[in-house]
Design an enzyme around this catalytic site. Structure first.
Site, PDB file in Angstrom:
ATOM      1  N   ASP A  31      40.394   3.685 -63.165  1.00 33.46           N
ATOM      2  CA  ASP A  31      41.313   3.868 -62.478  1.00 33.46           C
ATOM      3  C   ASP A  31      41.774   5.185 -61.700  1.00 33.46           C
ATOM      4  O   ASP A  31      41.481   5.911 -62.532  1.00 33.46           O
ATOM      5  CB  ASP A  31      42.575   3.055 -63.029  1.00 33.46           C
ATOM      6  N   ASP A  50      37.380   7.851 -59.645  1.00 33.09           N
ATOM      7  CA  ASP A  50      37.647   7.289 -58.339  1.00 33.09           C
ATOM      8  C   ASP A  50      36.415   6.399 -57.882  1.00 33.09           C
ATOM      9  O   ASP A  50      35.383   7.145 -58.196  1.00 33.09           O
ATOM     10  CB  ASP A  50      37.826   8.376 -57.343  1.00 33.09           C
ATOM     11  N   PHE A  72      39.394  -5.014 -59.778  1.00 36.64           N
ATOM     12  CA  PHE A  72      40.671  -5.180 -59.232  1.00 36.64           C
ATOM     13  C   PHE A  72      41.161  -4.158 -58.342  1.00 36.64           C
ATOM     14  O   PHE A  72      42.048  -3.946 -57.386  1.00 36.64           O
ATOM     15  CB  PHE A  72      41.796  -5.262 -60.208  1.00 36.64           C
ATOM     16  N   SER A 116      40.697 -12.288 -51.727  1.00 40.03           N
ATOM     17  CA  SER A 116      42.179 -12.526 -51.216  1.00 40.03           C
ATOM     18  C   SER A 116      42.055 -13.729 -50.287  1.00 40.03           C
ATOM     19  O   SER A 116      41.055 -13.850 -49.458  1.00 40.03           O
ATOM     20  CB  SER A 116      42.692 -11.226 -50.439  1.00 40.03           C
ATOM     21  N   TYR A 140      42.453  -5.495 -44.039  1.00 37.56           N
ATOM     22  CA  TYR A 140      42.483  -5.790 -45.461  1.00 37.56           C
ATOM     23  C   TYR A 140      41.749  -6.840 -45.580  1.00 37.56           C
ATOM     24  O   TYR A 140      40.790  -6.847 -46.409  1.00 37.56           O
ATOM     25  CB  TYR A 140      43.925  -6.011 -45.809  1.00 37.56           C
ATOM     26  N   LYS A 144      37.729  -7.246 -47.723  1.00 37.05           N
ATOM     27  CA  LYS A 144      37.496  -8.304 -48.715  1.00 37.05           C
ATOM     28  C   LYS A 144      36.368  -9.398 -48.167  1.00 37.05           C
ATOM     29  O   LYS A 144      35.585  -9.183 -49.119  1.00 37.05           O
ATOM     30  CB  LYS A 144      38.759  -9.133 -49.116  1.00 37.05           C
ATOM     31  N   PHE A 168      45.793 -16.159 -53.893  1.00 35.59           N
ATOM     32  CA  PHE A 168      46.809 -16.219 -52.628  1.00 35.59           C
ATOM     33  C   PHE A 168      47.841 -15.593 -53.236  1.00 35.59           C
ATOM     34  O   PHE A 168      47.480 -14.250 -53.577  1.00 35.59           O
ATOM     35  CB  PHE A 168      47.232 -17.830 -52.700  1.00 35.59           C
ATOM     36  N   ALA A 283      53.472  -7.193 -38.849  1.00 32.30           N
ATOM     37  CA  ALA A 283      52.119  -7.560 -38.335  1.00 32.30           C
ATOM     38  C   ALA A 283      51.308  -7.919 -39.214  1.00 32.30           C
ATOM     39  O   ALA A 283      51.159  -7.611 -40.528  1.00 32.30           O
ATOM     40  CB  ALA A 283      51.593  -6.288 -37.766  1.00 32.30           C
TER      41      ALA A 283
END
Ligand code: UDP
Length: 338
Positions: A31, A50, A72, A116, A140, A144, A168, A283
């Site tokens: 992480d 990273d 994740f 997602s 975004y 994904k 969700f 938005a």
């Protein structure tokens, strides 16, 4: 198994560490702590690094022999992605590309990827199953979907097997009160409601849009408990053992609640009124997102168990009042929950 958890310091990743540890697996987190919290990594080693640093990844895979990678790590805010798309393509797409390359080089063949509902864009049907057209309306969601597409190529050409789990709205907290949702700044609805409930700031909750084509005019979302999401990941590991390839499943509660409904349940849980004002739409927000999780039920044997929104919010509130308050002491002035 030895499992690499990329993003183990984040909200869902940290819950996953606990669940994997309880199931007897060995975990290592990777992480960069850009949005995660060091104190959330309570199980296994934390390697700070990273995904955009191929050298750090190579070292990590040289030091450990992983059976499975859970990924994740991502920038995950729809509105931010519209303002800063480059961040999303870089972190989410290019970062994942480096991770896949490191896995390929190290011969690690199993990946569970956090995708997602944002890959679907505006829903064309009331409930969204896996075959719903994928037409993301934000960088975004695009980032994904791009990774899901990369995963298909890697499965066919390199035998890298994957399950993309399309969450969700992840919500709730560890029922034992050890972990919770902890972003800074916080943008999500339920923690934002609590922030107002904790008072002291003089702010009121902003509800982003009261003119959507929904019964009360506010957006409808499907809130799925973080523990349920963790269970799906465990089942996804078992699934990959019997079904090589690149797979995707939609994970949700199966019920939708409007922003005003969530607020009403949260008010009942915290035992006080929470003032709000209706503001402009945010938005990139579709009016309604509700899952059809039939495929996850049939193929993973997964169903969402904590379907009661009140329970979901109670677990989150318990965290807010307890452990989180302790972690926040001295960090965020003027917030007192108790
Ligand atoms: N929302 C809101 N006020 C807030 C935060 C969120 O009205 O302070 C709305 C948001 O517009 C969306 C829903 O609550 O309709 C869930 O938003 P959240 O950011 O929690 O999750 P997302 O759907 O973006 O993943």
């Amino acid at each position: 198994m030895r499992i690499l958890v990329c993003g183990g310091a984040g909200y869902i990743g940290a819950h996953m560490l606990k669940r994997l540890h309880a199931a007897g697996h060995e975990v290592v987190s990777f992480d960069n702590l850009s949005t995660g919290n060091r104190h959330a990594v309570r199980w296994g080693e934390l390697v700070e690094g990273d995904l955009l640093d191929p050298g750090a990844l190579r070292d990590l895979f040289h030091r450990h022999r992983f059976d499975v990678v859970m990924h994740f790590s991502a920038c995950s805010l729809v509105a931010e992605s519209l303002r800063e798309p480059a961040l999303y393509y870089q972190n989410n797409v290019i970062g994942t590309f480096y991770l896949l390359e490191a896995m390929r080089e190290a011969g690690v063949r199993n990946l569970i990827f956090s995708s997602s509902a944002a890959v679907f864009g505006n829903p064309l049907t009331e409930r969204i199953g896996e075959d719903h057209p994928r037409v993301p309306i934000t960088p975004y969601g695009q980032s994904k979907l791009m990774v899901e597409q990369m995963l298909k190529g890697y499965a066919v050409a390199y035998g890298l097997n994957s399950v993309s789990l399309r969450y969700f709205n992840a919500a709730g907290a560890d029922p034992e009160g050890e972990l919770g949702e902890e972003h800074d700044p916080e943008t999500h609805l339920i923690p934002n409601i609590f922030k107002m409930a904790c008072g002291g700031t003089g702010e009121v909750l902003s509800i982003f849009g009261g003119d959507y084509p929904t019964p009360d005019g506010t957006c409808i979302r499907d809130y799925v408990h973080v523990r349920d999401l963790c269970e799906a990941h465990l089942r996804a590991i078992a699934y990959l053992e019997r079904e090589p390839g690149a797979h995707a499943f939609n994970l949700g509660n199966g019920n939708g609640w409007s922003v005003l409904q969530v607020l009403a349940v949260a008010e009942a849980v915290v035992g006080r009124r929470i003032p709000y004002r209706m503001v402009e739409r945010r938005a990139g927000d579709p009016a309604m997102l509700i899952v059809n999780s039939a495929r996850a039920r049939d193929e993973l044997g997964w169903v969402s168990r904590h379907t009661d929104l009140r329970y979901i919010i109670e677990t989150a509130w318990q965290w807010e009042r307890g452990a989180r308050t302790a972690h926040r002491e001295g960090r965020i002035a003027g917030v007192e929950c108790g």
